[in-house]
Scaffold this active site. Structure first.
Site, mmCIF file in Angstrom:
data_model
loop_
_atom_site.group_PDB
_atom_site.id
_atom_site.type_symbol
_atom_site.label_atom_id
_atom_site.label_comp_id
_atom_site.label_asym_id
_atom_site.label_seq_id
_atom_site.Cartn_x
_atom_site.Cartn_y
_atom_site.Cartn_z
ATOM 1 N N HIS A 357 -22.806 8.200 -7.968
ATOM 2 C CA HIS A 357 -23.606 6.984 -8.071
ATOM 3 C C HIS A 357 -24.605 7.095 -9.222
ATOM 4 O O HIS A 357 -24.954 6.096 -9.861
ATOM 5 C CB HIS A 357 -24.352 6.734 -6.760
ATOM 6 C CG HIS A 357 -23.594 5.853 -5.824
ATOM 7 N ND1 HIS A 357 -23.748 5.902 -4.465
ATOM 8 C CD2 HIS A 357 -22.659 4.895 -6.049
ATOM 9 C CE1 HIS A 357 -22.956 5.007 -3.901
ATOM 10 N NE2 HIS A 357 -22.295 4.387 -4.839
ATOM 11 N N ARG A 463 -10.322 -0.929 -4.329
ATOM 12 C CA ARG A 463 -9.927 0.140 -3.396
ATOM 13 C C ARG A 463 -10.580 -0.122 -2.038
ATOM 14 O O ARG A 463 -11.744 0.195 -1.843
ATOM 15 C CB ARG A 463 -10.350 1.497 -3.936
ATOM 16 C CG ARG A 463 -9.835 1.817 -5.336
ATOM 17 C CD ARG A 463 -10.369 3.172 -5.786
ATOM 18 N NE ARG A 463 -9.963 3.509 -7.144
ATOM 19 C CZ ARG A 463 -10.670 3.224 -8.227
ATOM 20 N NH1 ARG A 463 -11.820 2.572 -8.113
ATOM 21 N NH2 ARG A 463 -10.249 3.582 -9.419
ATOM 22 N N ARG A 499 -6.121 -3.770 -2.809
ATOM 23 C CA ARG A 499 -5.074 -2.861 -2.338
ATOM 24 C C ARG A 499 -5.301 -2.558 -0.864
ATOM 25 O O ARG A 499 -6.417 -2.240 -0.457
ATOM 26 C CB ARG A 499 -5.092 -1.563 -3.149
ATOM 27 C CG ARG A 499 -3.956 -0.609 -2.806
ATOM 28 C CD ARG A 499 -3.983 0.608 -3.719
ATOM 29 N NE ARG A 499 -5.179 1.413 -3.542
ATOM 30 C CZ ARG A 499 -5.534 2.418 -4.333
ATOM 31 N NH1 ARG A 499 -4.782 2.722 -5.371
ATOM 32 N NH2 ARG A 499 -6.638 3.106 -4.105
ATOM 33 N N GLU A 598 3.945 3.420 -8.123
ATOM 34 C CA GLU A 598 3.470 4.773 -8.375
ATOM 35 C C GLU A 598 4.473 5.816 -7.904
ATOM 36 O O GLU A 598 4.324 7.001 -8.198
ATOM 37 C CB GLU A 598 2.116 4.988 -7.687
ATOM 38 C CG GLU A 598 2.059 4.490 -6.260
ATOM 39 C CD GLU A 598 0.640 4.259 -5.778
ATOM 40 O OE1 GLU A 598 -0.272 4.977 -6.207
ATOM 41 O OE2 GLU A 598 0.452 3.349 -4.948
ATOM 42 N N ASN A 621 -1.767 6.620 -13.093
ATOM 43 C CA ASN A 621 -2.212 7.984 -12.799
ATOM 44 C C ASN A 621 -1.220 8.701 -11.883
ATOM 45 O O ASN A 621 -0.709 9.781 -12.205
ATOM 46 C CB ASN A 621 -3.601 7.973 -12.159
ATOM 47 C CG ASN A 621 -4.665 7.453 -13.104
ATOM 48 O OD1 ASN A 621 -4.414 7.265 -14.294
ATOM 49 N ND2 ASN A 621 -5.841 7.212 -12.589
ATOM 50 N N ASP A 622 -0.955 8.109 -10.704
ATOM 51 C CA ASP A 622 -0.036 8.750 -9.768
ATOM 52 C C ASP A 622 1.395 8.741 -10.286
ATOM 53 O O ASP A 622 2.129 9.728 -10.115
ATOM 54 C CB ASP A 622 -0.096 8.056 -8.403
ATOM 55 C CG ASP A 622 -1.240 8.574 -7.547
ATOM 56 O OD1 ASP A 622 -1.704 9.699 -7.811
ATOM 57 O OD2 ASP A 622 -1.678 7.854 -6.640
ATOM 58 N N ARG A 632 -2.818 16.777 -11.985
ATOM 59 C CA ARG A 632 -3.800 16.811 -13.067
ATOM 60 C C ARG A 632 -5.132 17.391 -12.623
ATOM 61 O O ARG A 632 -6.004 17.672 -13.444
ATOM 62 C CB ARG A 632 -4.011 15.414 -13.657
ATOM 63 C CG ARG A 632 -4.574 14.416 -12.690
ATOM 64 C CD ARG A 632 -4.573 13.032 -13.290
ATOM 65 N NE ARG A 632 -5.181 12.091 -12.352
ATOM 66 C CZ ARG A 632 -6.055 11.180 -12.703
ATOM 67 N NH1 ARG A 632 -6.415 11.073 -13.948
ATOM 68 N NH2 ARG A 632 -6.562 10.362 -11.805
ATOM 69 N N CYS A 669 -2.525 -0.296 -14.483
ATOM 70 C CA CYS A 669 -3.796 0.127 -13.908
ATOM 71 C C CYS A 669 -3.951 1.631 -14.104
ATOM 72 O O CYS A 669 -2.968 2.366 -14.123
ATOM 73 C CB CYS A 669 -3.821 -0.218 -12.420
ATOM 74 S SG CYS A 669 -5.341 0.228 -11.581
#
Length: 744
Positions: A357, A463, A499, A598, A621-622, A632, A669
């Site tokens: 944060h 998310r 999602r 993904e 990414n996935d 990664r 994405c």
């Protein structure tokens, strides 16, 4: 050819750290010769009456100072023309001038580049080789790029290359971009983590004190939230919601009370509860979720300090006009709220990550942040610092030359940001008119405002698992409804893609164990978990549909889909849920339903699934990790991970082509959507929707607005012929450099 842009960054850092100006120029020529694999690299500076003096050379050794008379030789030709002179055999050129003390006749090729400052040539950078061969266009372009940066340094070198003291510096994690110069302000405090276990028989008194403590800290959070709300948008201040949600979570409170009843002192009880939840988050592999353990400890420290009726010691003793760099072992959002924002120029923390944060707020405030600088507490109060949020570097008590260099960078970055600000309300439109839509990723209300401020056209990924993981029970339908409603209201008139619950694998729920899995990445996660807990999915769908009051705004995306049965089951559940709500009198607007691609299995099946889908989004990414069989986050193999790997590009192109063949809207994405090199490739494929972190959005827009569609297509065709990610990156950075977009 090596990655010259990365090498340039390395050279600049090396130059700033050596002890003398003479060593600085030596580093320049030696490193450029190494990067370009040339026998000779020389750096000349213009002196009085136009004479060119050799400051340093790799490949030439001279017994005395070397000068070239004004206007003489090939170096003089570069000065007169203010242009690159690239010759296969410079010895045969009519302008060739033999320089005494240099055995130049051994070197035939010549490429000289002018070093320009404020429109005037102040020097010449020369590379030479033994063979009669012109420098390639690619090498020439990179050399010109290098020269532009070297000119900045050359302009600031002293007339006499005297010694300067060593430069003290610290390396960390780049958490928020930007460069700042200011005086160190140390945030000192006791940590809850250091509290020793102790017992206290005053059970009833401690229970009452715990309740009073909750109310006191809640009031503090509200006050700090209001203070930040005056400085940044109220949506950013809403990150305090996460603290307050945990503060009044019944399970946290009950865990503290249970420890008190067992005889533990209140500080020990708080520490035990905080440690429990922090460990849950820290054990997760997902970087975003792992970073939440910092928020838990920040709240715990706030409770601990309030218990002792004291606050972290931040003594602002600097003069009112001085810039502040806030330093501490851990910097919380509450700590930031105590410093006048007009004076706060940067944040440096010994701990923390780029997803904390603290980093999110630094991005929102537009100030650089460097996290994980373990030795930063060695810095003395009021010590002058340079904070480089791009490279994750901190320089203490900088030398004058380094200070001037970074002041120049700050000024250029200010001009750059001013230009980006002007782009906020302009479309991401390529030269020639092709439109690209840029959306932002989000997971918390605190992520919402930065996207809007940067000109986001919607949310490409929200998310929804965050409230599930921040709670101690499954969130109720009404709790989810209130969150989704606020997100949709903030993005009124813009599409929002939510999602469905993506739990399992590296994102376990603290209150619901999936049990041991030998390979959780391939286990009970994503849509598999949701369909096996259909009551949870239906509750979430109800909350989403109730929250969506604007036709066409809500898009629902399913994660980890690998079979048509999963897709069809979800479609049926969505239809049934809509019917339920309509029977209850709720005005429902049917959302679009899509999947996040993904899992590699989805690629070959996409053309068959098209009739059941309204859109698709590539989770780069996935998908990249699965295609390359690389984690990664595993330091042993992470260096091999790259989403511009030829195999990844080939499969992404298959997805794009399949979606286009059935007129299915597609977006990309993840990191691939924000990396300039991969953006060029995606544009070449015809992708017109990119979703990324809000901080990256303005620069991606700048890149798009400065490119012609044909250039991206040509680059893609060239890239698909290459064999490695390294070659593709080198070529991509050359394209960027040649089009004056090096800052990206």
């Amino acid at each position: 050819m090596k990655d010259v842009i990365a090498e340039l960054n390395r050279i600049v850092q090396q130059v700033s750290m050596v002890q003398s100006a003479s060593q600085q120029v030596r580093v320049i020529v030696d490193q450029i010769a190494q990067v370009l694999a040339c026998e000779v690299c020389s750096l000349y500076r213009m002196e009085a009456e136009g004479r060119m003096v050799l400051l340093a050379s790799h490949g030439f050794e001279a017994a005395r100072p070397v000068e070239i008379p004004a206007g003489k030789g090939l170096v003089g030709l570069v000065v007169r023309t203010r242009h690159v002179v690239n010759l296969a055999n410079g010895l045969k050129h009519p302008e060739y001038f033999h320089v005494a003390d240099l055995v130049e006749e051994r070197f035939k090729s010549f490429c000289g580049v002018p070093l320009v400052s404020n429109g005037d040539v102040i020097g010449v950078l020369v590379v030479q080789g033994r063979y009669a061969r012109k420098l390639s266009a690619r090498h020439e372009a990179f050399l010109s790029t290098l020269a532009a940066h070297i000119a900045l340094l050359l302009h600031r070198l002293p007339l006499t290359l005297e010694d300067v003291p060593p430069q003290k510096h610290y390396a960390g994690v780049a958490a928020a971009p930007g460069i700042a110069i200011g005086h160190a302000l140390l945030c000192r405090r006791d940590s809850l983590a250091n509290v020793a276990t102790s017992f206290d028989g005053n059970t009833e008194q401690n229970l009452q004190e715990w309740q009073a403590l909750l109310e006191r800290v809640d009031e503090d959070l509200r006050r700090e939230r209001a203070a930040l709300g005056e400085l940044v948008s109220s949506e950013v201040a809403n990150m305090f919601d996460a603290y307050q949600m945990l503060l009044f979570d019944p399970t946290l409170s009950e865990r503290v009370r249970a420890a008190i009843r067992e005889g533990y002192a209140l500080p020990t009880a708080i520490k035990m509860a905080v440690q429990h939840y922090a460990d849950l988050f820290r054990a997760m592999d997902d970087e975003y979720m792992k970073a939440r353990h910092e928020d838990v400890w920040h709240l715990g420290n706030k409770l601990y300090h309030s218990y002792h009726h004291r606050h972290p010691e931040i003594a602002i003793q600097a003069a009112e006009h001085e810039a502040i760099v806030l330093i501490g072992e851990e910097i919380s959002v509450s700590d930031i709220a105590t410093v006048p924002t007009k004076r706060l120029k940067a944040i440096v923390s010994a701990r923390g990550s780029r997803l904390s944060h603290t980093a999110i707020l630094a991005n929102a405030l537009g100030i650089p942040a460097v996290m994980g600088v373990s030795a930063i507490l060695e810095v003395a109060e009021q010590e002058m610092l340079i904070v480089d949020g791009f490279e994750g570097m901190v320089y203490a008590e900088p030398a004058d030359t380094l200070l001037e260099e970074f002041r120049g960078l700050i000024e250029r970055e200010r001009h750059m940001e001013a230009g980006l600000e002007k782009l906020r309300d302009l479309p991401a439109e390529m030269r020639g008119g092709r439109r690209v839509h840029l959306l932002s990723n989000s997971g918390l209300l605190s992520d919402i405002s930065p996207g809007l401020k940067q000109g986001s056209e919607g949310i490409g990924l929200f998310r929804t698992e965050i409230p599930f993981m921040a709670s101690e029970t499954f969130p109720t339908e009404d709790e989810q409804y209130r969150l989704y409603r606020r997100v949709l209201e903030h993005y009124r008139g813009k599409p929002v893609t939510m999602r469905t619950l993506d739990i399992g694998g590296d994102k376990p729920l603290p209150y619901y164990s999936v049990g041991y899995e030998e390979n959780p990445a391939l286990g009970w996660r994503g849509i598999r978990f949701a369909l096996d807990n259909v009551q949870i999915l239906v509750t979430q769908l109800r909350a989403m549909l109730r929250a969506a009051r604007e036709p066409g705004q809500l898009h629902i995306m399913l994660p980890m889909v690998s079979s048509v049965e999963e897709l069809l089951t979800c479609r049926t559940l969505l239809d049934d849920t809509e019917a339920q709500l309509r029977d209850e009198g709720v005005d429902v607007h049917s959302p679009r339903l899509g999947i996040m691609i993904e899992v590699p299995a989805a690629i070959s099946q996409l053309s068959k699934w098209c009739p059941h889908l309204d859109f698709v989004s590539v989770g780069s990414n996935d998908l990249s990790q699965y295609l390359l069989a690389l984690d990664r986050n595993n330091p042993r193999v992470a260096a091999r991970y790259d989403h511009v790997h030829p195999a990844v590009l080939t499969e992404v192109k298959r997805i794009v082509d399949a979606a286009r063949s059935c007129a299915l809207p597609l977006s990309i994405c993840g990191e691939m959507a924000a990396d300039p090199v991969s953006v060029l490739l995606l544009l070449g494929m015809g992708v017109d929707r990119l979703s990324m972190s809000s901080a990256r959005l303005p620069r991606v827009k700048l890149l798009i607005r400065n490119l012609e569609e044909g250039l991206a297509e040509r680059f893609l065709q060239q890239a698909l012929m290459l064999d490695s990610a390294a070659e593709i990156r080198a070529l991509g950075k050359q394209v960027i450099a040649e089009h004056a977009l090096l800052s990206l």
